[in-house]
Structures are given as C-alpha cells and as structure tokens.
Design a protein around this motif. Structure first.
Motif, PDB file in Angstrom:
ATOM      1  N   SER A 193       0.830  -1.211   0.000  1.00 11.83           N
ATOM      2  CA  SER A 193       0.000   0.000   0.000  1.00 11.83           C
ATOM      3  C   SER A 193       0.862   1.256   0.000  1.00 11.83           C
ATOM      4  O   SER A 193       0.516   2.263  -0.624  1.00 11.83           O
ATOM      5  CB  SER A 193      -0.949   0.002   1.202  1.00 11.83           C
ATOM      6  OG  SER A 193      -0.225  -0.080   2.417  1.00 11.83           O
ATOM      7  N   GLY A 194       2.019   1.186   0.699  1.00  6.72           N
ATOM      8  CA  GLY A 194       2.944   2.316   0.703  1.00  6.72           C
ATOM      9  C   GLY A 194       3.502   2.573  -0.689  1.00  6.72           C
ATOM     10  O   GLY A 194       3.579   3.719  -1.142  1.00  6.72           O
ATOM     11  N   SER A 235       0.864   4.185  -2.759  1.00  2.29           N
ATOM     12  CA  SER A 235       0.660   5.580  -2.391  1.00  2.29           C
ATOM     13  C   SER A 235       1.799   6.464  -2.876  1.00  2.29           C
ATOM     14  O   SER A 235       1.573   7.603  -3.303  1.00  2.29           O
ATOM     15  CB  SER A 235       0.505   5.712  -0.872  1.00  2.29           C
ATOM     16  OG  SER A 235       0.066   7.006  -0.533  1.00  2.29           O
ATOM     17  N   TYR A 283      -2.000   9.149   2.981  1.00  2.00           N
ATOM     18  CA  TYR A 283      -2.627   8.098   3.778  1.00  2.00           C
ATOM     19  C   TYR A 283      -4.022   7.725   3.264  1.00  2.00           C
ATOM     20  O   TYR A 283      -4.447   6.576   3.407  1.00  2.00           O
ATOM     21  CB  TYR A 283      -2.691   8.519   5.249  1.00  2.00           C
ATOM     22  CG  TYR A 283      -1.366   8.390   5.955  1.00  2.00           C
ATOM     23  CD1 TYR A 283      -0.793   7.143   6.171  1.00  2.00           C
ATOM     24  CD2 TYR A 283      -0.671   9.512   6.397  1.00  2.00           C
ATOM     25  CE1 TYR A 283       0.430   7.014   6.817  1.00  2.00           C
ATOM     26  CE2 TYR A 283       0.558   9.395   7.046  1.00  2.00           C
ATOM     27  CZ  TYR A 283       1.107   8.143   7.236  1.00  2.00           C
ATOM     28  OH  TYR A 283       2.315   8.008   7.868  1.00  2.00           O
ATOM     29  N   ILE A 299      -3.603   5.057   0.778  1.00  2.00           N
ATOM     30  CA  ILE A 299      -3.349   3.776   1.448  1.00  2.00           C
ATOM     31  C   ILE A 299      -4.663   3.169   1.957  1.00  2.00           C
ATOM     32  O   ILE A 299      -4.932   1.975   1.751  1.00  2.00           O
ATOM     33  CB  ILE A 299      -2.357   3.964   2.615  1.00  2.00           C
ATOM     34  CG1 ILE A 299      -0.948   4.211   2.066  1.00  2.00           C
ATOM     35  CG2 ILE A 299      -2.364   2.751   3.551  1.00  2.00           C
ATOM     36  CD1 ILE A 299       0.104   4.506   3.114  1.00  2.00           C
TER      37      ILE A 299
END
Length: 438
Positions: free
Chosen positions: A326-327, A330, A354, A357
């Motif tokens: 997810s990082g 992003s 965020y 994410i």
C-alpha cells in the motif's frame, strides 16, 4: 549464549531496505505460489530459485542505485525525464496488480486465522486485519512496525527443517536444483510465470527506490551540513569529491544489503518448494485448494502445531508486506500528482498520502466478496505480476543506463547482462503463457 543473542539482535536491528524488501517478497502470495509449485510438480521447479536469485538481486540493485543517485522515487524520476505516456503505462501495469496483491494477502490472512478459530468466518478476520492495518500504518512509523513483525516471519524458516524429517532423495534434490526441468504445458508455464512474478514483483521496484532515496536524502543532507560548518574554507571540488566518495560507500553497503535480502528470500522459496514437494507431492497431495492443505507441509516437523505456525508465518508476512504494497502504491499515486507524504509522516501532514493507502486497503478487502478462494487469488496475483513485470523492468533498465540521471553510476556489464536476461526470460514466459491459453 548472551553474546550470540546480542549479535543476532544487533543484526535484526540493522536490517536495511534490501533485507526488508526480501522479507516482504515472501508474502502470503509468495508462500501460496511456492506451495502450489511443490505440491503440483514435486521438486521440478527447485532450479527456479537459482535462476531468480541473481535476476531479482540485479533488478533490485538497479532500483536501489536509482534511489541513491536521484534521492527521489521512481515515479518522480519518470515524471522528470520521460514522457507522460511512459508514466501512464507504468501506472496501468502496476496499480491494478498491487491492489489485487493487497486483497489476496488480506484474504489469505483471514483464511489462515480461520484455521485456528473455525467459529469465526474468514471474512470477519479479513475485515479485522484491514482495520488493524489501517490503524497501524496511519498511526505508527513503518520502522516500528518492522521492528516487531520481522520476528514473526522467522517461522517461515521452519520449512528448512521439513526435508530432514521427510527424508527426500537428495540425489533427486541436487538434480532438480541444478538441471532445469521445463514442461511446455499451461499448468507448468503458469507456475513458472507465478514464481517469476512473485519474486520479481513491480511493487518492490518502487519500494526499493523510495526507501533508498529517503535514506540517502537524510544522510546526504547531514554530510553537507557538516561540511558547511566544519570545512567552510574547502572549495567546491573538494566537497564534490567527498560527496562522490560518500555515494560510493553507500552503493557498496546497499549492494551487500540487497544481495543478502534477496538471498534470504530465495532460500525461503527453495525450502518451501522442497518441503511441499516432499511432504505433499510425495504423499499424493498434488493440488492445493485451501490454506489447510498448504499448512500440512509443516506437519512432519510441527505436528499438530503446524496450523498455528503456518498461520503465524502468513499473518506475519502479511502485516509486513501489506504496508509495503500500500505504501508503494501511495508513493506512485502521490508522486504522480505531486502530493507530499511518507510512511513516517503524521496523518495531518500527509492526508492525501494516507487516504490513498486506506482506499487501496478497502479496495483490496472488497476482493473478498468476489468468491475467489484465497489460494487462487494469491496465485493469480503472482501470475499477473509475471505478465506485467517486463514493462517495468524495461523502464528500470533504461533509467539505470541513462547517464543524465545516473551520471557515472550507470549499469556495469554484469548488471546489464542480468537485467536483459531478466527481461527476456520474463517476456518469453509471459508470451508462452498467453499462447497456451488459446
């Protein structure tokens, strides 16, 4: 004993981006793929671990070097030096695969938790894990997450013990390790593409570049600040020479870190295939449709505790890998649109970062409602990576040979040979799989 414990503790505390990349590469998708390979084809794919190690090490080293030389993420480098169609092509081939990977990992974690607590549905566990992940990623710096979860992943090394309890034919093990076996049929090529895809995964390219860029950015700023304060009388050439020497030392350290991380990743891969090939395939279990069947590979060593150990391993790698997935996503989206943020930033300072994410985790969770079994979803993720990786590898190869970007640290002959070999092998495997579909 205390002396050795202190050394081991010090080693794990010193884990760099390369080692974290290697650990997150053995995520639930990787575990499922290697288990399928061993169960379905026995020892026939053991040789793949010897092939993937130098290939993935070469690609990750290129990515790390790009991060060191540019001090920015891969997406930012593409924006600066390449046309928009290249950037959009990269987004097209990476974003859907990463979301599917997140969803498959969440589903896999839910399924293994259900093994231990059958009265609670896998879907409920998946929702719970997603909520925990969101809170962890938003409110805890990633390094704190890693400092705890990396120890859970040690359970995967139990696979190394399995073959010594199942007493395989070590002559056959050596033969299958060093003499490649290839069957030109859909099932075998599918597994090969999945192995290549889950080891040489595009999301790891973005992660490696970004982590090295952030590390070098803070280190370089510190060095330059010290030089300005302590050596005001030095001319520009002296400072440039110091910076060059600093980069050389950083690259040397990075190569050791990356090679060790990729070696550990491939070692786990080798022994999962060997363990499932001897514990499952040899006993007539040639098709893994559930996590329960995958967990049975640990029975020769762990007995009744095999489900628990398998569950700890899958959940541990899931919690380690999903923040990376997810990082990475992003970073890709944020750099594309010029948003600020990283995994160590506070939420109020990096809301857009965020929010991407959180959305990616919720989209991943939604895959649970499509009725695909977790094992199949994990395998499909690896196959999709295998099909999309060649495009990203070609982009990484071009950047790492671009003197305008890399200056004197462009690829050497060995890096280019291994890089092109990776591109050719993955492209041929992907084309063969597409051909065999029809």
């Amino acid at each position: 004993m205390k002396k050795y414990s202190a050394k081991i503790s010090k080693f794990f505390k010193a884990l760099g981006p390369g080692l974290i990349t290697g650990a997150s590469d053995d995520d639930p998708s990787g575990i499922a793929t290697y288990s399928q390979a061993g169960a379905k084809f026995g020892l026939a794919t053991l040789w793949a671990s010897l092939i993937t190690f130098p290939l993935m090490a070469a690609i990750q080293e290129m990515c790390a070097r790009i991060g060191i030389m540019t001090s920015v993420g891969l997406t930012t480098t593409l924006k600066k030096h390449y046309s928009k169609p290249i950037l959009y092509l990269m987004l097209l081939f990476s974003v859907p695969a990463i979301i599917l990977n997140i969803g498959a990992d969440i589903a896999g974690m839910g399924a293994v938790a259900n093994l231990i607590f059958p009265s609670v549905s896998p879907l409920l566990f998946s929702v719970l894990f997603t909520a925990v992940l969101i809170v962890m990623i938003v409110y805890l710096p990633y390094q704190k997450i890693v400092s705890v979860l990396k120890y859970l992943c040690l359970s995967l090394f139990l696979y190394i013990a399995v073959p010594f309890f199942t007493h395989p034919d070590w002559g056959a093990v050596l033969k299958n390790t060093f003499v490649p076996t290839i069957h030109f049929n859909k099932e075998f090529v599918e597994i090969l593409v999945a192995i290549l895809g889950t080891t040489i995964s595009p999301y790891l390219f973005f992660w490696q570049v970004t982590m090295e860029a952030e590390d070098v950015k803070s280190s370089r700023q510190l060095i330059l600040a010290r030089n300005r304060i302590a050596r005001r009388d030095e001319d520009t050439k002296v400072l440039e020479a110091k910076t060059k020497n600093f980069l050389s030392l950083l690259i040397a350290k990075m190569r050791l870190d990356v090679n060790l991380g990729m070696l550990l990743s491939n070692l786990v891969m080798f022994f999962i295939i060997l363990a499932t090939g001897t514990a499952l395939f040899a006993n007539g279990i040639t098709q893994i449709d559930t996590v329960e069947q995958a967990a049975k590979a640990l029975e020769p060593v762990a007995g009744k505790a095999s489900y628990l150990i398998f569950t700890i391993g899958v959940i541990g790698t899931g919690f380690l890998a999903i923040p990376v997935l997810s990082g990475s996503l992003s970073y890709i989206v944020s750099e594309t649109f010029g948003w600020k943020g990283n995994l160590d930033a506070k939420f109020y300072r990096a809301k857009s970062f965020y929010i991407v994410i959180i959305i990616s985790l919720l989209l991943g969770l939604s895959i649970n409602y499509f009725g695909i079994s977790p094992i199949k979803a994990l395998l499909y993720t690896a196959i999709l990576y295998g099909l999309t990786s060649p495009i990203l590898i070609a982009i990484v190869l071009h950047i790492s040979n671009n003197k305008k970007i890399m200056k004197e640290n462009t690829n050497g002959k060995l890096s280019n040979v291994l890089g092109w070999l990776t591109l050719i092998i993955m492209s041929v495997a992907a084309i063969a799989l597409i051909y065999l579909q029809f």
